[in-house]
Write an enzyme that holds these catalytic residues in place. Structure first.
Site, PDB file in Angstrom:
ATOM      1  N   LYS A  79      -7.272  -1.407  10.176  1.00 29.46           N
ATOM      2  CA  LYS A  79      -8.601  -1.200   9.596  1.00 29.46           C
ATOM      3  C   LYS A  79      -9.666  -1.420  10.670  1.00 29.46           C
ATOM      4  O   LYS A  79      -9.581  -2.358  11.458  1.00 29.46           O
ATOM      5  CB  LYS A  79      -8.814  -2.182   8.429  1.00 29.46           C
ATOM      6  CG  LYS A  79     -10.065  -1.909   7.597  1.00 29.46           C
ATOM      7  CD  LYS A  79     -10.133  -2.858   6.400  1.00 29.46           C
ATOM      8  CE  LYS A  79     -11.389  -2.642   5.567  1.00 29.46           C
ATOM      9  NZ  LYS A  79     -11.479  -3.617   4.454  1.00 29.46           N
ATOM     10  N   SER A 154     -12.781  -1.467   0.088  1.00 28.31           N
ATOM     11  CA  SER A 154     -13.245  -0.818   1.296  1.00 28.31           C
ATOM     12  C   SER A 154     -12.135  -0.290   2.186  1.00 28.31           C
ATOM     13  O   SER A 154     -12.379   0.548   3.050  1.00 28.31           O
ATOM     14  CB  SER A 154     -14.092  -1.790   2.111  1.00 28.31           C
ATOM     15  OG  SER A 154     -13.304  -2.896   2.537  1.00 28.31           O
ATOM     16  N   SER A 178     -10.676  -5.553  -1.516  1.00 25.31           N
ATOM     17  CA  SER A 178     -10.609  -4.397  -0.614  1.00 25.31           C
ATOM     18  C   SER A 178      -9.233  -4.091  -0.050  1.00 25.31           C
ATOM     19  O   SER A 178      -9.050  -3.064   0.598  1.00 25.31           O
ATOM     20  CB  SER A 178     -11.588  -4.583   0.550  1.00 25.31           C
ATOM     21  OG  SER A 178     -12.904  -4.422   0.075  1.00 25.31           O
TER      22      SER A 178
END
Ligand SMILES: [Mg+2]
Ligand SMILES: [Zn+2]
Lengths: 503, 99, 501
Positions: A79, A154, A178
């Protein structure tokens, strides 16, 4: 089956047996990315050269009898919120477009030390604020199950990379859900470890007291293998727990025996009813029945203050973010706007932040600035911290009765891109069930539990365990996974649509 | 029911260093109002005798040894600077002085 | 430019008003590393060479507390007769400023590490004035700006600024007094005497370089006036940029005169920050801020609370050296000084140096004579304060000893001192360069440790038995015996080694 269709542990076994090389495995995933990512847009940056170099190194080490870890040579999608010295770290924001960090996050370092091959950096809601990855400054990521729908957020880039078979492993970060919510809507596994279980050093902070990096994968065992690579005490993070990492791989292996006799499972009463999509509720109920069949004792548990969790979260997280994001002022790094010799430093800061941050980030900064302001602190931030205490007490009381708690991970299946962008509160509801574990700091997992019968989209089962009892998630998750696959005729993820390879 | 005025939004934007537009003042005023209404119920449950939780993990006294560790070279430090001069970060003129 | 403010004759000020002071002193600790990262804490390095992701506020970086700085904060608190918090936290003070990399300062807010103390300060005539201490808390320093363009290198009128973050994150202790009332005409003198006493105390504690000229000791002076007979405080101003002890006194005096002039002419005082100008001895207004201060303090989520155990606090209290006022009282008795003689030594900044020289083995008379005569003269010619001369009391004592042993004449001794001052090395090295042979012996510490262990056999046994925490008591008595001049860490090592740990 092609290399990209294998799980991380299957790849690890083939690598260990010398049946494939890491270079071959890595190249296969790079090819898959090249073929489908224009459709999915899971990655913000792919480092083919770096990945192949790391793969060669892993192969050499293995040839020399020095494989760095069980996952050495296995590819992973990182990420874009964790710093890397060899790839840009943008956090999905224009503010940090092209920013090269001069240091690796602890998670990044541990991955490299374990010989894991980092393919690239995945898309995300800007500064990890969002539940759909629509808030990325670089365009949305699409859900491989239905490319008109969101992949969660997210960490939508990481979940979509897994579900589109671009990577067998991914890293996420979970502040309010997330990792888990993207896992749920893409039919993948996501774990938020106990707060302090995985170092936050090098994780670009959204809300410091809630943020937690964790593993994402397509199976429980794969998540466990990755968990053990990234977890453990780090003196660079003062909130990191100085205790042995829970034996999650062992627990996953034990759980895959399929026996949950003696395990007490609590169903959270507050997380059902209005607002829960009927198909999600039915899939969840079936999963609970499955746990029963495996020998678990299932009871209903009430956590009355969970109803206040969303409110507390939307005060604490914006407050901390308003302070954490103050450093993005164009003085030392990142975007600078309006430096024309006329504007003052203060004006340049304001112009830069106005242009560099997207609407959701600005909204939360404004909200947090308000909640911390003199005269409002007690009513908002102070009260939210008290609610945090009450939620922790609810968990403590619940875990006196049961070993794990379960709920749907998110009230609905993946919604359509664009559907909630103009309604912040509707968007915020996606994290309703995941937030309590962030506030209390305990461990939680989302594992796919079938498809919602009305839309054919994946549903997530959330399992929650006490702090530092992360191993329970893996035991229960692995047992359920085996039973689910047996009942549903194979892994759920294999029912995801085959994406058309773009040319 | 909270009501955040445009002026208040403008004040917050100033504190947060956001050069918001006129249109944003209205949008934010409405949205902040809506969100604050929704979260205000945290005030209903938490009584005075409940201690606040600032940290999820109940740990104290985490200290570092007073030993020098290698940091960044000057080149690394300045590499991402929007502007640099004389080995320092160059910034626009600073108008006000603060604490 | 603002017009030069009217000021009132000082005697007239005192006829009409009572002053109230509040002093905030920032002390940079002389730890090896910064407050929250492992960067070197050294003055004067090349720009941006002592920085890392943490003190540059890079995305993702996290702070980690320097335990030695916490220890120093507690020792300072104990020396100031403060209470030590059972539990406290760091807090973020949020405000944007280019010299502050994170745009918040990691500080402490409503939970300072030490609070409620006092410092007795001796005024020029020997009278003692008690200053109550509100609190002392830990925080971090900011970077340094260089203002370019414009006429004066000052912030106003500059075209742009250049930033060096070497100082960002250096540990600071902020010591805040309670309102100082009742000082009357002596208020400016009290302010100077307080900062002087604090400087001496911090130097004795060996926690800071306390160099006002280099900014390692900084004073902000809050001044307000209330009409004679009133009990409600007037509006205060905060004067910054006060870079010497003398300036503290001048700044307070000037502000009293300026306030009085404004108030008697029917005006009112604006609560603001003012800047002291050394050259004119006056203060000028800082730019008034457009927005009221709203620092939005909240507990620092990246750092866990600090809960100093009472055992630790006790152990630290054992490491306090003899404090300046105790030393002063003892010096007066031991050296047979009159009040006046003592005061002169104090004012010359020589007392501590003489005492340390005596502790290093010199006879009081010799020590006094060196510092008051030859070295004071050298300080004068070299244009530095006595304490900043490049010679230590130990070195002076060594020179005295060499004279005592007959290895140097007085005249040669002065040449040796010159050599030390010129950076030629230790006295013995200077002597050697001139053909003398001196035997050096540095087993004093070991001797003190052996004596302390012999005096506390039961404690010694405990340590031998593996109870290393018990070493604190022995360290304490060695520190006492060595008048706090020993390195506590080294003493602890010697104690443990002596006990086979
Ligand atoms: Mg301060
Ligand atoms: Zn540093």
């Amino acid at each position: 089956m092609s290399l990209t269709g294998l799980t991380a542990s299957e790849l690890a076994a083939k690598l260990a047996a010398g049946e494939v090389t890491s270079v071959e495995v890595t190249q296969a995933h790079l090819d898959r990315i090249a073929a489908v990512d224009s459709l999915v847009h899971a990655f913000l940056h792919v480092d083919a050269e770096g990945a192949l170099a790391a793969a060669r190194k892993a192969d050499e080490d293995r040839a020399a009898g020095k494989a760095a870890s069980p996952l050495a040579g296995v590819p992973l999608a990182l990420k874009d919120v964790l710093t890397t010295t060899d790839m840009p770290t943008t956090v999905g924001s224009k503010m940090l477009e092209g920013w090269m960090a001069p240091y690796d996050a602890t998670v990044t370092r541990r991955l490299r030390e374990a010989g894991v091959v980092v393919l690239g950096k995945t898309n995300m809601d800007e500064f990890a604020m969002g539940s759909s990855t629509e808030n990325s400054a670089y365009g949305p990521t699409r859900n491989p199950w239905d490319t008109d729908r969101i992949p969660g957020g997210s960490g939508g880039g990481s979940s979509a990379a897994l579900a589109s078979f671009e990577a067998p492993l991914a890293i996420g970060t979970d502040t309010g859900g997330s990792i888990r919510q993207p896992g749920a809507v893409t039919g993948t596994v996501g774990v938020k470890p106990t707060y302090g279980g995985v170092s936050r050093y090098g994780l670009v902070a959204f809300s410091s007291s809630l943020d937690q990096p964790g593993p994402c994968a397509r199976t429980v065992l794969d998540a466990a293998l990755l968990h053990e690579v990234i977890a453990g005490h780090d003196p660079m993070d003062s909130t990191s727990i100085d205790q042995p990492v829970p034996q999650v791989v062992e627990a996953a292996k034990q759980g895959s025996g399929g026996d949950l006799t003696g395990v007490k499972v609590g169903v959270v009463r507050e997380f059902s009813g209005d607002g829960y999509q009927p198909g999600v509720q039915r899939a969840f109920d079936a999963a609970v029945a499955q746990l029963s069949k495996l020998g678990a004792e299932v009871v209903e548990v009430s956590c009355p203050h969970f109803d206040y969790a969303l409110g507390a979260y939307y005060l604490i997280a914006p407050s901390e973010c308003s302070s954490n994001l103050a450093r993005f002022d164009s003085m030392r790094y990142g975007l600078r706007v309006g430096d024309d010799g006329e504007h003052s430093a203060e004006q340049v800061m304001s112009l830069t932040r106005e242009e560099g941050f997207g609407p959701e980030v600005k909204r939360r900064i404004m909200l947090g600035t308000y909640a911390l302001s003199s005269g409002y602190y007690d009513a908002y931030y102070g009260q939210a911290q008290k609610v945090r205490t009450l939620i922790t007490r609810d968990f403590t009381a619940a875990f006196e009765q049961v070993d794990v708690l379960v709920s749907p991970t998110t009230p609905t299946t993946a919604f359509k891109i664009g559907e909630r962008v103009d309604d912040p509160m509707a968007m915020y509801l996606a994290d309703l069930c995941t937030i309590p574990s962030n506030l209390a700091g305990n461990a939680a997992m989302s594992i796919p539990c079938g498809l919602s019968d009305e839309d054919g989209l994946p549903v997530g089962l959330q399992i929650m365990a006490p702090a530092m009892a992360d191993d329970r998630l893996y035991r229960v998750g692995a047992a359920y996974e085996v039973a689910r696959d047996a009942e549903q005729g194979g892994p759920l993820i294999n029912r995801a649509p085959k994406l058309e390879a773009a040319v | 029911m909270s009501k955040i005025s445009r002026d208040e939004v403008a004040h917050l934007a100033g504190l947060a260093r956001l050069a918001v537009t006129e249109a944003e003042l209205d949008t934010f005023a409405g949205q902040l109002d809506q969100i604050l209404d929704a979260v205000a119920k945290v005030g209903q449950v938490a009584a005075d005798d409940i201690p606040p939780t600032s940290h999820a993990v109940p740990v104290t006294n985490v200290f570092r040894e007073d030993e020098v560790r290698p940091g960044l070279t000057r080149e690394q430090a300045l590499a991402a600077a929007p502007a640099a001069e004389e080995d320092r970060f160059r910034v626009p003129r600073i108008l006000t002085e603060e604490a | 430019m603002t017009a030069v403010a009217e000021i009132m004759d000082y005697d007239e000020v005192l006829d009409r008003f009572d002053p109230v002071l509040g002093l905030e002193v920032h002390v940079e600790l002389s730890t090896k590393t910064k407050m929250f990262c492992g960067c070197a804490n050294e003055f004067g390095a090349e720009p941006n060479t002592q920085v890392c992701p943490v003190c540059l506020g890079l995305p993702g970086a996290l702070p980690a507390v320097n335990g030695k700085a916490v220890e120093a904060a507690i020792r300072i608190g104990l020396a100031l007769n403060c209470q030590v918090a059972e539990w406290c936290r760091f807090a973020r003070k949020n405000y944007f400023y280019p010299d502050q990399p994170k745009n918040f300062q990691t500080s402490q807010y409503d939970e300072p590490i030490v609070f409620d103390g006092h410092l007795d300060v001796v005024l020029d005539d020997g009278e003692t004035f008690r200053v109550d201490i509100e609190r002392a808390h830990m925080e971090e320093d900011t970077g340094k700006s260089l203002h370019m363009g414009g006429a004066t290198g000052r912030i106003h009128g500059a075209d742009y600024s250049l930033l060096d973050y070497n100082r960002a994150g250096v540990p600071l202790i902020e010591i805040v007094t309670k309102p100082i009332t009742g000082a009357g005409e002596r208020a400016p003198e009290v302010a100077r005497a307080y900062v002087t006493a604090l400087r001496d105390l911090l130097r004795a504690l060996n926690v800071s370089d306390v160099r006002m000229d280099q900014g390692s000791l900084r004073c902000d002076a809050n001044v307000s006036l209330m009409p004679k007979g009133a009990s409600e405080f007037g509006t205060r101003t905060e004067t910054k940029n006060v870079n010497s002890l003398r300036s503290v006194e001048r700044a307070v005096r000037y502000e009293m005169q300026r306030h009085a002039a404004v108030l008697t002419s029917g005006g009112s005082i604006v609560q603001e920050t003012r800047h002291f100008d050394e050259s004119t001895g006056s203060t000028s207004s800082g730019r008034p801020k457009e927005t009221s201060e709203d620092y939005r303090y909240f507990p620092e989520p990246d750092l866990v609370p600090i809960a100093p155990s009472r055992e630790w606090v006790e152990e630290l209290s054992q490491t306090l050296p003899e404090l300046p006022w105790e030393r002063r009282r003892r010096a007066k008795e031991d050296w047979g000084l009159s009040d006046e003689e003592l005061r002169d030594l104090v004012n010359a900044g020589a007392l501590e140096l003489i005492a340390e020289t005596v502790e290093a083995g010199a006879a009081p008379g010799d020590a006094r004579s060196w510092w008051v005569a030859y070295l004071s003269q050298q300080a004068n010619t070299r244009g530095v304060e006595l304490a900043d001369l490049a010679i230590t009391p130990k070195q002076v004592a060594r020179v005295v000893a060499l004279v005592g042993e007959g290895k140097l004449t007085n005249k040669l001794a002065r040449q040796v001192v010159d050599g030390v001052l010129d950076g030629e090395g230790e006295p013995d090295e200077v002597v050697a360069a001139r053909g003398f042979e001196v035997v050096s012996d540095d087993s004093e510490l070991q001797k003190a440790v052996d004596e302390a262990l012999a005096a506390q056999p039961d404690v010694a046994d405990k340590i031998r038995g593996g109870k290393v925490q018990a070493a604190g008591a022995v360290v304490g008595s060695v520190m006492k015996a060595t008048k706090g001049q020993a390195d506590a860490k080294r003493v602890r090592e010697l104690v443990l080694k002596a006990c086979g740990q």
